[in-house]
Design a protein around this motif. Structure first.
Motif, PDB file in Angstrom:
ATOM      1  N   SER A   1      55.969 -12.548  27.477  1.00 37.98           N
ATOM      2  CA  SER A   1      55.646 -11.303  27.726  1.00 37.98           C
ATOM      3  C   SER A   1      55.561 -11.414  29.651  1.00 37.98           C
ATOM      4  O   SER A   1      56.573 -10.130  30.584  1.00 37.98           O
ATOM      5  CB  SER A   1      54.589 -10.208  27.686  1.00 37.98           C
ATOM      6  OG  SER A   1      53.652 -10.283  28.291  1.00 37.98           O
TER       7      SER A   1
ATOM      8  N   CYS B   1      52.112   1.548  28.877  1.00 33.62           N
ATOM      9  CA  CYS B   1      52.386   0.853  27.487  1.00 33.62           C
ATOM     10  C   CYS B   1      51.012   1.005  26.546  1.00 33.62           C
ATOM     11  O   CYS B   1      51.052   0.874  25.540  1.00 33.62           O
ATOM     12  CB  CYS B   1      53.108  -0.477  27.625  1.00 33.62           C
ATOM     13  SG  CYS B   1      51.718  -1.662  27.730  1.00 33.62           S
TER      14      CYS B   1
ATOM     15  N   CYS C   1      57.795  -6.529  24.107  1.00 27.89           N
ATOM     16  CA  CYS C   1      56.807  -6.406  24.890  1.00 27.89           C
ATOM     17  C   CYS C   1      57.364  -7.679  26.001  1.00 27.89           C
ATOM     18  O   CYS C   1      57.688  -7.666  27.492  1.00 27.89           O
ATOM     19  CB  CYS C   1      55.532  -6.446  24.782  1.00 27.89           C
ATOM     20  SG  CYS C   1      55.372  -8.776  23.666  1.00 27.89           S
TER      21      CYS C   1
ATOM     22  N   GLU D   1      47.288  -6.736  25.962  1.00 29.91           N
ATOM     23  CA  GLU D   1      48.184  -6.731  25.106  1.00 29.91           C
ATOM     24  C   GLU D   1      48.485  -6.567  24.123  1.00 29.91           C
ATOM     25  O   GLU D   1      47.742  -6.253  22.763  1.00 29.91           O
ATOM     26  CB  GLU D   1      48.531  -7.983  24.651  1.00 29.91           C
ATOM     27  CG  GLU D   1      48.612  -9.525  25.997  1.00 29.91           C
ATOM     28  CD  GLU D   1      49.400  -9.099  27.119  1.00 29.91           C
ATOM     29  OE1 GLU D   1      50.277  -8.990  26.945  1.00 29.91           O
ATOM     30  OE2 GLU D   1      48.826  -9.497  28.355  1.00 29.91           O
ATOM     31  N   THR D   2      49.666  -5.173  24.392  1.00 33.90           N
ATOM     32  CA  THR D   2      50.376  -4.490  23.193  1.00 33.90           C
ATOM     33  C   THR D   2      50.017  -4.765  22.209  1.00 33.90           C
ATOM     34  O   THR D   2      49.613  -4.135  20.892  1.00 33.90           O
ATOM     35  CB  THR D   2      51.252  -3.661  23.330  1.00 33.90           C
ATOM     36  OG1 THR D   2      50.474  -2.514  25.195  1.00 33.90           O
ATOM     37  CG2 THR D   2      51.494  -2.625  22.640  1.00 33.90           C
TER      38      THR D   2
ATOM     39  N   TYR E   1      55.175   2.361  19.149  1.00 38.08           N
ATOM     40  CA  TYR E   1      55.531   1.186  20.485  1.00 38.08           C
ATOM     41  C   TYR E   1      56.695   1.474  20.766  1.00 38.08           C
ATOM     42  O   TYR E   1      57.220   1.779  22.198  1.00 38.08           O
ATOM     43  CB  TYR E   1      55.406  -0.080  19.709  1.00 38.08           C
ATOM     44  CG  TYR E   1      54.886  -0.978  21.356  1.00 38.08           C
ATOM     45  CD1 TYR E   1      55.121  -0.829  22.845  1.00 38.08           C
ATOM     46  CD2 TYR E   1      55.073  -2.713  20.836  1.00 38.08           C
ATOM     47  CE1 TYR E   1      54.912  -1.928  23.337  1.00 38.08           C
ATOM     48  CE2 TYR E   1      55.311  -3.720  21.906  1.00 38.08           C
ATOM     49  CZ  TYR E   1      55.005  -3.043  23.304  1.00 38.08           C
ATOM     50  OH  TYR E   1      54.836  -4.527  24.126  1.00 38.08           O
TER      51      TYR E   1
ATOM     52  N   HIS F   1      60.589  -4.264  27.483  1.00 37.33           N
ATOM     53  CA  HIS F   1      59.723  -3.297  28.181  1.00 37.33           C
ATOM     54  C   HIS F   1      59.662  -3.904  29.718  1.00 37.33           C
ATOM     55  O   HIS F   1      59.957  -3.845  30.721  1.00 37.33           O
ATOM     56  CB  HIS F   1      57.671  -4.075  28.215  1.00 37.33           C
ATOM     57  CG  HIS F   1      57.307  -2.696  28.919  1.00 37.33           C
ATOM     58  ND1 HIS F   1      56.252  -2.569  28.849  1.00 37.33           N
ATOM     59  CD2 HIS F   1      57.091  -2.198  30.273  1.00 37.33           C
ATOM     60  CE1 HIS F   1      54.628  -2.592  29.749  1.00 37.33           C
ATOM     61  NE2 HIS F   1      55.638  -2.022  30.621  1.00 37.33           N
TER      62      HIS F   1
END
Lengths: 205, 205
Positions: free
Chosen positions: B102, A11, A101, A64-65, A163, A105
């Motif tokens: 997450s 990701c 997330c 963390e995205t 994303y 994901h």
């Protein structure tokens, strides 16, 4: 200058595209998962979670995205990658990245990373078996209820777009036919044609 | 006025506490999971995901804990629940809430919600078996690397505090001894003594 730690097929692609779209001054650093570098002592000093992405700034390291994406948007306001002046619209955007997330994901991760949640090989196989259904359910919800079009949030490109694009590139691998989600499939095609996306995909290739 | 949809024993506790700490003008609405109201037609119009929390404002409905928390902080700036003027500190805060949603919440969810990711009863049992280890690993990482003390981000109370508190109240149920994480256990005790937290816990009781 920012240093951006990434690995292909992760990701990290989302934040990498966001850095390009923002016109950020950054140095990409590839972490070699085939050598398990993400678990090596050097990388664990950068990110004790042993994951990518990580973004090193002169003030410290971010992970963390969803956090990295909003940071890129806030520090590059001219790129207009998030509705920074409107708390409600920003919360809607954050709800989308949080769903990606925490749910989408995670559904996908049960195919390749089942050992996070079980040890028994039969259980890991059973998780894999259900992935096409769970990932499909997530994309069906996004297609019907969440994706506005032509971009995730409507008329304007935001950090949610790279994303969603990233997770949508995993659909075939997850055993899901993307043609079932025509709006999201058209978005994926349009996204792949953007110069920033093509440049980052080449770096991940 | 805001309407806040919650159910006891869910992560909605975090946003509920944040609303109280912010001094927000809101009406709590309890969704009865024992009657499966979260899957009923009326509630699915509010949140098509069939989950709590959801926050209804005059502009529409917000979901996902990290998004709702930041929205509360941004719309109640006098309560100073997030470092809104510092993009890097805000990203660190967001990295914490993203990790909670997450990874930590997901680890916990494999105990009660295994049917999200598998159908075979043996696989669901195997997931349950591993929960004490996976949840414990998450809290060990937070205790060692992420939690600053006395609050999550250091000297200042933020939206990360009620969120960590919420997940920390699940430790015993997840088969994890909280005494293994003395900083986080002390935080949980201090949090439970705050008037806003006591008030919300009573509403969830």
């Amino acid at each position: 200058m920012l240093k951006f730690f990434f690995a292909p097929h992760t990701c990290a692609l989302a934040s990498h595209i966001a850095l390009e779209e923002a016109g950020a001054d950054y140095q990409p650093v590839r972490v070699d998962f085939s050598k398990n570098e993400q678990r090596g002592a050097d990388y664990l000093k950068i990110n004790p979670k042993g994951r990518v992405p990580a973004l090193a700034s002169d003030r410290g390291i971010l992970t963390e995205t969803p956090a990295i994406l909003l940071y890129i948007a806030q520090t590059h306001p001219k790129a207009r990658l998030a509705p920074l002046e409107d708390a409600f619209e920003l919360a809607r955007l954050q709800a989308f990245t949080a769903y990606l997330c925490s749910t989408v994901h995670v559904a996908h991760a049960h195919r390749m990373r089942g050992t996070r949640w079980a040890d028994d090989p039969a259980a890991i196989e059973e998780m894999k078996r259900k992935v096409p259904q769970t990932v499909s359910d997530c994309f069906a919800l996004m297609e019907a209820e969440m994706f506005k079009g032509p971009f995730v949030m409507g008329e304007t490109f935001t950090i949610a777009d790279p994303y969603l694009f990233t997770l949508a590139t995993w659909l075939e691998g997850d055993g899901v036919d993307p043609a079932r989600f025509p709006k999201i499939l058209a978005h994926r095609t349009r996204m792949s044609e953007r110069p920033a996306v093509a440049k980052v995909l080449a770096a991940h290739g």
